[in-house]
Design a protein around this motif. Structure first.
Motif, PDB file in Angstrom:
ATOM      1  N   THR A  31       0.858  -1.161   0.000  1.00 11.38           N
ATOM      2  CA  THR A  31       0.000   0.000   0.000  1.00 11.38           C
ATOM      3  C   THR A  31       0.900   1.217   0.000  1.00 11.38           C
ATOM      4  OG1 THR A  31      -1.607  -1.217   1.297  1.00 11.38           O
ATOM      5  CG2 THR A  31      -1.842   1.170   1.250  1.00 11.38           C
ATOM      6  N   GLU A  83     -11.047  -8.329   9.541  1.00  9.69           N
ATOM      7  CA  GLU A  83     -11.120  -9.125   8.319  1.00  9.69           C
ATOM      8  C   GLU A  83     -12.267  -8.628   7.454  1.00  9.69           C
ATOM      9  OE1 GLU A  83     -11.262 -13.791   6.883  1.00  9.69           O
ATOM     10  OE2 GLU A  83     -11.501 -13.300   8.976  1.00  9.69           O
ATOM     11  N   ASP A  84     -12.010  -8.500   6.141  1.00  4.78           N
ATOM     12  CA  ASP A  84     -13.040  -8.080   5.200  1.00  4.78           C
ATOM     13  C   ASP A  84     -13.962  -9.256   4.906  1.00  4.78           C
ATOM     14  OD1 ASP A  84     -12.016  -5.567   5.080  1.00  4.78           O
ATOM     15  OD2 ASP A  84     -10.894  -5.882   3.230  1.00  4.78           O
ATOM     16  N   ASN A 114      -6.898 -10.998   3.211  1.00  5.98           N
ATOM     17  CA  ASN A 114      -7.997 -10.080   2.879  1.00  5.98           C
ATOM     18  C   ASN A 114      -8.510  -9.340   4.104  1.00  5.98           C
ATOM     19  OD1 ASN A 114      -7.901 -10.915   0.191  1.00  5.98           O
ATOM     20  ND2 ASN A 114      -9.260 -12.612   0.613  1.00  5.98           N
ATOM     21  N   SER A 115      -7.599  -8.842   4.907  1.00  4.89           N
ATOM     22  CA  SER A 115      -8.002  -8.050   6.061  1.00  4.89           C
ATOM     23  C   SER A 115      -7.287  -6.712   6.036  1.00  4.89           C
ATOM     24  CB  SER A 115      -7.708  -8.799   7.367  1.00  4.89           C
ATOM     25  OG  SER A 115      -6.332  -9.038   7.495  1.00  4.89           O
ATOM     26  N   ARG A 116      -7.812  -5.792   6.817  1.00  8.50           N
ATOM     27  CA  ARG A 116      -7.207  -4.474   6.953  1.00  8.50           C
ATOM     28  C   ARG A 116      -6.676  -4.338   8.369  1.00  8.50           C
ATOM     29  NH1 ARG A 116     -10.583  -0.161   3.468  1.00  8.50           N
ATOM     30  NH2 ARG A 116     -11.095  -1.560   1.768  1.00  8.50           N
ATOM     31  N   LYS A 134      -3.551  -3.056   3.876  1.00  6.80           N
ATOM     32  CA  LYS A 134      -4.208  -4.328   3.567  1.00  6.80           C
ATOM     33  C   LYS A 134      -3.180  -5.440   3.590  1.00  6.80           C
ATOM     34  CE  LYS A 134      -8.049  -2.935   0.660  1.00  6.80           C
ATOM     35  NZ  LYS A 134      -8.637  -3.124  -0.668  1.00  6.80           N
ATOM     36  N   THR A 135      -3.611  -6.630   3.997  1.00  6.70           N
ATOM     37  CA  THR A 135      -2.704  -7.771   3.959  1.00  6.70           C
ATOM     38  C   THR A 135      -2.533  -8.262   2.530  1.00  6.70           C
ATOM     39  OG1 THR A 135      -4.547  -9.249   4.450  1.00  6.70           O
ATOM     40  CG2 THR A 135      -3.181  -8.532   6.292  1.00  6.70           C
ATOM     41  N   THR A 136      -3.588  -8.203   1.716  1.00 10.77           N
ATOM     42  CA  THR A 136      -3.496  -8.608   0.312  1.00 10.77           C
ATOM     43  C   THR A 136      -4.249  -7.594  -0.524  1.00 10.77           C
ATOM     44  OG1 THR A 136      -5.430 -10.018   0.573  1.00 10.77           O
ATOM     45  CG2 THR A 136      -3.274 -11.070   0.762  1.00 10.77           C
ATOM     46  N   GLU A 137      -3.869  -7.528  -1.791  1.00 13.86           N
ATOM     47  CA  GLU A 137      -4.530  -6.628  -2.733  1.00 13.86           C
ATOM     48  C   GLU A 137      -5.369  -7.446  -3.692  1.00 13.86           C
ATOM     49  OE1 GLU A 137      -4.358  -3.308  -2.775  1.00 13.86           O
ATOM     50  OE2 GLU A 137      -3.039  -3.294  -1.054  1.00 13.86           O
ATOM     51  N   SER A 139      -8.874  -9.738  -5.014  1.00 16.87           N
ATOM     52  CA  SER A 139      -9.294 -11.088  -4.684  1.00 16.87           C
ATOM     53  C   SER A 139      -9.296 -11.991  -5.911  1.00 16.87           C
ATOM     54  CB  SER A 139     -10.702 -11.046  -4.083  1.00 16.87           C
ATOM     55  OG  SER A 139     -11.610 -10.504  -5.021  1.00 16.87           O
TER      56      SER A 139
END
Length: 185
Positions: A31, A83-84, A114-116, A134-137, A139
């Protein structure tokens, strides 16, 4: 019969030599944000006027997010992992870390994919600001960023697949294995 074996051998050889399709970059997404603190141009995120996030890495196997901070003062940093999901309720993980002035401090927190992770300090809360990483960008199963080499490899692999199917159909028609079609002269 020898022509059929020769043709099949050539097709298999062409498949072995063909480049891999759509090689994806193994770099972890990051990020990015412009730092408000002009003194530190290497920061990813300015948490407040005197505290910066300078590095982020996420290990998908262990589910651990490592954040590296630099600060010009003693600063307690609060991290909140959310978590999203599409759920209407849930839980969050909270952690506080102390950052010493003038040195880099690594903070590790468990975070699902997929979490912030929301980040705040006492100064950022006084200014009414919260920040997140974010942990991942994205999905998607295969997500970018793509380079020109990735596009070239994908195009050559798809062209090789089309050529293989054309040759396969040609061998079927020529050898009269397919009783439905006509023999190619």
């Amino acid at each position: 019969m020898n022509h059929k074996l020769t043709l099949i051998a050539m097709v298999l050889l062409a498949l072995l030599v063909a480049p891999p399709a759509a090689a994806q970059s193994t770099e972890q997404p990051t990020t990015t944000a412009t730092p408000t603190n002009a003194e530190n141009s290497t920061s990813m995120l300015a948490v407040d006027d005197r505290t910066n996030l300078v590095e982020k890495s996420y290990n998908r196997d262990s589910g651990v997010l490592t954040l590296t901070f630099e600060s010009q003062r003693y600063a307690p940093v609060q991290l909140l992992v959310i978590e999203d999901t599409d759920a209407s309720t849930g839980t969050a993980t909270f952690q506080t870390a102390n950052i010493n002035p003038g040195q880099r401090t690594e903070v590790q927190i468990e975070a699902p994919p997929n979490s912030r992770v929301w980040i705040s300090t006492d100064l950022s809360r006084q200014n009414g600001e919260l920040h997140f990483v974010k942990t991942t960008e994205g999905s998607a199963l295969l997500s970018g960023p793509w380079s020109g080499a990735d596009v070239r490899d994908a195009a050559s692999a798809s062209a090789a697949g089309v050529a293989l199917m054309v040759l396969y159909r040609l061998v079927l028609e020529r050898s009269a294995v397919n009783k439905d079609g006509e023999r190619v002269a």
